[in-house]
Design a protein around this motif. Structure first.
Motif, PDB file in Angstrom:
ATOM      1  N   LEU A 126       2.869   1.857   0.323  1.00  0.00           N
ATOM      2  CA  LEU A 126       2.547   2.370   1.656  1.00  0.00           C
ATOM      3  C   LEU A 126       3.428   3.573   1.925  1.00  0.00           C
ATOM      4  O   LEU A 126       4.624   3.553   1.610  1.00  0.00           O
ATOM      5  CB  LEU A 126       2.863   1.280   2.699  1.00  0.00           C
ATOM      6  CG  LEU A 126       2.895   1.719   4.170  1.00  0.00           C
ATOM      7  CD1 LEU A 126       1.476   1.965   4.688  1.00  0.00           C
ATOM      8  CD2 LEU A 126       3.602   0.666   5.032  1.00  0.00           C
ATOM      9  N   LEU A 127       2.848   4.609   2.514  1.00  0.00           N
ATOM     10  CA  LEU A 127       3.669   5.708   3.037  1.00  0.00           C
ATOM     11  C   LEU A 127       3.952   5.414   4.503  1.00  0.00           C
ATOM     12  O   LEU A 127       3.018   5.326   5.313  1.00  0.00           O
ATOM     13  CB  LEU A 127       2.940   7.054   2.907  1.00  0.00           C
ATOM     14  CG  LEU A 127       3.719   8.234   3.492  1.00  0.00           C
ATOM     15  CD1 LEU A 127       4.926   8.592   2.633  1.00  0.00           C
ATOM     16  CD2 LEU A 127       2.802   9.465   3.648  1.00  0.00           C
ATOM     17  N   PHE A 172       1.411  -6.463   8.780  1.00  0.00           N
ATOM     18  CA  PHE A 172       0.661  -5.463   8.012  1.00  0.00           C
ATOM     19  C   PHE A 172       1.134  -5.430   6.560  1.00  0.00           C
ATOM     20  O   PHE A 172       0.327  -5.432   5.624  1.00  0.00           O
ATOM     21  CB  PHE A 172       0.841  -4.096   8.682  1.00  0.00           C
ATOM     22  CG  PHE A 172       0.137  -2.960   8.001  1.00  0.00           C
ATOM     23  CD1 PHE A 172      -1.181  -2.643   8.298  1.00  0.00           C
ATOM     24  CD2 PHE A 172       0.798  -2.159   7.074  1.00  0.00           C
ATOM     25  CE1 PHE A 172      -1.822  -1.578   7.682  1.00  0.00           C
ATOM     26  CE2 PHE A 172       0.161  -1.102   6.447  1.00  0.00           C
ATOM     27  CZ  PHE A 172      -1.160  -0.809   6.752  1.00  0.00           C
ATOM     28  N   LEU A 173       2.440  -5.425   6.364  1.00  0.00           N
ATOM     29  CA  LEU A 173       2.994  -5.390   5.001  1.00  0.00           C
ATOM     30  C   LEU A 173       2.555  -6.607   4.204  1.00  0.00           C
ATOM     31  O   LEU A 173       2.249  -6.514   3.011  1.00  0.00           O
ATOM     32  CB  LEU A 173       4.525  -5.330   5.044  1.00  0.00           C
ATOM     33  CG  LEU A 173       5.168  -4.070   5.643  1.00  0.00           C
ATOM     34  CD1 LEU A 173       6.696  -4.218   5.665  1.00  0.00           C
ATOM     35  CD2 LEU A 173       4.778  -2.825   4.869  1.00  0.00           C
ATOM     36  N   ILE A 178       1.891  -5.190   0.525  1.00  0.00           N
ATOM     37  CA  ILE A 178       2.666  -3.989   0.195  1.00  0.00           C
ATOM     38  C   ILE A 178       3.975  -4.384  -0.488  1.00  0.00           C
ATOM     39  O   ILE A 178       4.760  -5.154   0.046  1.00  0.00           O
ATOM     40  CB  ILE A 178       2.983  -3.177   1.479  1.00  0.00           C
ATOM     41  CG1 ILE A 178       1.707  -2.740   2.185  1.00  0.00           C
ATOM     42  CG2 ILE A 178       3.889  -1.978   1.146  1.00  0.00           C
ATOM     43  CD1 ILE A 178       0.818  -1.815   1.413  1.00  0.00           C
ATOM     44  N   GLU A 179       4.195  -3.830  -1.684  1.00  0.00           N
ATOM     45  CA  GLU A 179       5.418  -4.148  -2.443  1.00  0.00           C
ATOM     46  C   GLU A 179       6.366  -2.959  -2.564  1.00  0.00           C
ATOM     47  O   GLU A 179       7.450  -3.072  -3.136  1.00  0.00           O
ATOM     48  CB  GLU A 179       5.027  -4.602  -3.857  1.00  0.00           C
ATOM     49  CG  GLU A 179       4.274  -5.922  -3.848  1.00  0.00           C
ATOM     50  CD  GLU A 179       3.646  -6.226  -5.209  1.00  0.00           C
ATOM     51  OE1 GLU A 179       3.822  -5.421  -6.133  1.00  0.00           O
ATOM     52  OE2 GLU A 179       2.982  -7.274  -5.315  1.00  0.00           O
ATOM     53  N   HIS A 180       5.929  -1.838  -2.045  1.00  0.00           N
ATOM     54  CA  HIS A 180       6.689  -0.602  -2.245  1.00  0.00           C
ATOM     55  C   HIS A 180       6.429   0.300  -1.040  1.00  0.00           C
ATOM     56  O   HIS A 180       5.280   0.555  -0.704  1.00  0.00           O
ATOM     57  CB  HIS A 180       6.187   0.054  -3.548  1.00  0.00           C
ATOM     58  CG  HIS A 180       6.918   1.295  -3.949  1.00  0.00           C
ATOM     59  ND1 HIS A 180       6.701   1.924  -5.138  1.00  0.00           N
ATOM     60  CD2 HIS A 180       7.856   2.047  -3.316  1.00  0.00           C
ATOM     61  CE1 HIS A 180       7.480   3.001  -5.238  1.00  0.00           C
ATOM     62  NE2 HIS A 180       8.187   3.088  -4.143  1.00  0.00           N
ATOM     63  N   ARG A 201      11.208  -5.614  -1.529  1.00  0.00           N
ATOM     64  CA  ARG A 201      10.250  -4.531  -1.773  1.00  0.00           C
ATOM     65  C   ARG A 201      10.979  -3.328  -2.352  1.00  0.00           C
ATOM     66  O   ARG A 201      12.168  -3.125  -2.123  1.00  0.00           O
ATOM     67  CB  ARG A 201       9.554  -4.144  -0.477  1.00  0.00           C
ATOM     68  CG  ARG A 201       8.597  -5.231   0.019  1.00  0.00           C
ATOM     69  CD  ARG A 201       7.894  -4.793   1.290  1.00  0.00           C
ATOM     70  NE  ARG A 201       6.893  -5.804   1.677  1.00  0.00           N
ATOM     71  CZ  ARG A 201       7.126  -6.787   2.548  1.00  0.00           C
ATOM     72  NH1 ARG A 201       8.305  -6.916   3.111  1.00  0.00           N
ATOM     73  NH2 ARG A 201       6.159  -7.657   2.836  1.00  0.00           N
ATOM     74  N   GLN A 202      10.240  -2.521  -3.092  1.00  0.00           N
ATOM     75  CA  GLN A 202      10.803  -1.254  -3.537  1.00  0.00           C
ATOM     76  C   GLN A 202      10.773  -0.239  -2.410  1.00  0.00           C
ATOM     77  O   GLN A 202       9.854  -0.228  -1.594  1.00  0.00           O
ATOM     78  CB  GLN A 202       9.990  -0.701  -4.711  1.00  0.00           C
ATOM     79  CG  GLN A 202      10.254  -1.430  -5.999  1.00  0.00           C
ATOM     80  CD  GLN A 202       9.736  -0.617  -7.169  1.00  0.00           C
ATOM     81  OE1 GLN A 202      10.294   0.417  -7.518  1.00  0.00           O
ATOM     82  NE2 GLN A 202       8.652  -1.096  -7.741  1.00  0.00           N
TER      83      GLN A 202
END
Lengths: 185, 185, 185, 185
Positions: C10-11, C92-93, C98-100, C124-125
């Motif tokens: 995710l940005l 949301f994550l 989302i892992e990064h 997370r990264q």
């Protein structure tokens, strides 16, 4: 120096000869900082030695530096970039049982770099006196220094190292040292 | 080069083509430092290869660099950012048994970065010749370089690497090398 | 994005609101670099989300940034410094798996710092897009960034990350991306 | 401060005496940043202590700093460079069960350096508030700080640390803290 963080240490002054100094920026400041290191080392009983690169051709170490090291300065000629290439210096390190070498001089990316690598390879500690090291190309100096720190060299300012030996204003050398710090600022 | 720290090494010159150079600051200095690296590598028997990004469109490597590499320069065209994308280069690395790649060229945050990651992933050593690398955005170059050093790349100046191969002023190439150092300063 | 280095990424655009931007140097450059990151992420199928610090008082994200994110931008209001304080963002994550998280925005030593720590703590990264981060005090930004890199954050330029996703000039987005790189230089 | 990242922490203000400040560049900025740290620590219930180097000779801490620390400021005189040389400070750390010391003051390469080493040696955490530390020679400060970070010191800006304690704009001290941040910018 027993029990001191610098027991079994040597200050090694590398190639501070005029032709090299003439080619680099901020040479005067470098000579002042090397002067501080030599003066402090001498007064604290730390042995000091010099290397000179092909002195028959490039001349001796700057005289004001040699003068700070006492009556019989220890000087090793070399024609390799690493100071450890000198068999006499190798023998000196072994006879004196030196386990830790403080490096000052030039040039960080060449002779200092190769000397530091060889010292680390010989299981000795290496301290790089950052303000008393230099070279023609300052960016290259910074890169080489970072690499040596990554390999285990201790990158520290001259004052940091010697104030750590003094530890207190009550140390007999404190007053004199403070004068030197101002003189060579 | 047996027993040398650069045995099984290759100097890889990445994308030093005019359109990329024209877009970056300090391009002239970069070309001079790459010239030093190529000249030194050649004289010391280290193989040199070039990559060119989409040369049909962007043109060849700067001619003065190619000229330094001898009569039959090894050039790999690519359209990916990583040099390892070229099957010919991959094969070259394997046939020549290359275990260590010295990188110079542009741009540090893009093609150099991806090439270095792929080389590290192939269990090869990577040396980043810091003064001979560049890009449009100097801050980005510094960030990418720090990241690659953290992953195990050796970030070192060109002179540091080649003076480490020479080791002594008695090396047959020393005089010539010193001339090159002045010429490409 | 499967098999991409940014799969499951995710940005996250943090607090790019006018009152914060007005207080910092080089705000225009920061908005341009964040624009590049958002435009590239969108085109490459990477989800983009925004946080806004107390938007009822400090107003929304700069409109030109929101406009780049498509018709229904994902925006999370927060009143804590860490973006992870928002239960909606947390959800949301998790829902999006989302892992990064790629971080851009302000201020590196405060909201970016606390968000990065919380993300690293959630296994997370974290990638810190260095040219698209900022704050009032640039020295503080550099110190906080170095600390986060030391803890395992990936400090990398925006272009480095997205050129790594493209990998080749044959990528369908390459031409458009190159245009963006020039537009937001 | 229970459950806070700064539970069992002390802010130690080292040697901010006029003669030392007069010898260094950017002394005013340093006093402002130390003021921010003291004001924030006090308001958040963090104990604050001062050291003074040979105060009989060099005078007290700058009065505006002492004034921020409440009615009965804790001050330790010392004549060694490390604050841990003071038996009273040693006892204070033990009685108060201090496990983490935040350092501000001067000089980074001397008293801060030796204090940090002694604290790390006593199994305490050390945070170096980078914007509130200084010395006569900025390059030496940077080198000493990098070395301490390498040994495990946390090098972080003052604002980073205190915003991490606040965590949210809803914290009762947030408004007041924001005022201080502006006052001491």
């Amino acid at each position: 120096m027993t029990d001191s963080p610098l027991a079994r240490a040597l200050l090694l002054v590398v190639d501070l000869q005029q032709p090299f100094l003439a080619a680099m920026p901020a040479a005067d400041a470098l000579v002042r900082r090397a002067s501080l290191a030599i003066a402090a080392a001498r007064r604290l009983g730390l042995p000091v030695a010099f290397t000179e690169q092909v002195p028959t051709k490039l001349g001796p170490t700057r005289p004001e530096l040699i003068a700070l090291a006492g009556e019989k300065p220890t000087v090793f000629a070399k024609d390799a970039f690493s100071a450890l290439d000198s068999a006499e210096l190798q023998e000196f390190l072994e006879v004196q049982n030196i386990e830790h070498v403080l490096l000052v001089g030039i040039e960080t990316p060449i002779c200092i770099y190769q000397t530091a690598l060889d010292l680390l390879g010989s299981e000795r500690q290496v301290t790089l006196l950052t303000d008393a090291l230099g070279g023609r190309r300052p960016d290259d100096c910074a890169v080489a220094l970072a690499y040596l720190a990554h390999l285990g060299g201790h990158a520290l300012p001259t004052e940091t190292v010697f104030y750590s030996v003094l530890r207190t204003t009550k140390h007999p050398f404190f007053r004199d040292y403070t004068k030197r710090v101002k003189q060579y600022a």
